[in-house]
Design a protein around this motif. Structure first.
Motif, PDB file in Angstrom:
ATOM      1  N   PRO A   1     -45.537  -1.949  64.821  1.00  9.94           N
ATOM      2  CA  PRO A   1     -45.711  -3.402  64.892  1.00  9.94           C
ATOM      3  C   PRO A   1     -46.573  -3.780  66.093  1.00  9.94           C
ATOM      4  N   ALA A   2     -47.180  -4.932  66.035  1.00  6.63           N
ATOM      5  CA  ALA A   2     -47.999  -5.410  67.153  1.00  6.63           C
ATOM      6  C   ALA A   2     -47.162  -5.441  68.424  1.00  6.63           C
ATOM      7  N   GLY A   3     -47.746  -4.989  69.520  1.00  5.76           N
ATOM      8  CA  GLY A   3     -47.076  -5.035  70.806  1.00  5.76           C
ATOM      9  C   GLY A   3     -46.111  -3.901  71.073  1.00  5.76           C
TER      10      GLY A   3
END
Length: 80
Positions: A30-32
């Protein structure tokens, strides 16, 4: 890549090789998703298999999250 090391260590240790998040059969990150997230994922694996204390190693990127896992004297899980 790790098969020879796993086989050599398995005579004296319980060896667990995992697909880190974003690798192998796992889905995309996931992003981040950062180093602390990798460390928490590793702690969850150690807890799930009921092993610990654990010797942790990896290269090259896994070396970074390995250091994140042990960095600062944190205890990520009760068995780590």
């Amino acid at each position: 890549m790790w098969r020879p090391q796993v086989e050599a260590l398995a005579d004296e240790f319980t060896v667990v090789a995992w697909d880190e998040p974003g690798s192998g059969r796992s889905g995309a990150l996931p992003a981040g998703f950062g180093l602390a997230d990798f460390a928490r994922a590793l702690a969850a694996v150690i807890e799930d298999v009921g092993l610990g204390p654990a010797q942790v190693g990896g290269c090259p990127g896994a070396g970074r999250w390995s250091w994140s896992f042990i960095g600062g004297g944190r205890t990520w899980c009760g068995r780590c």
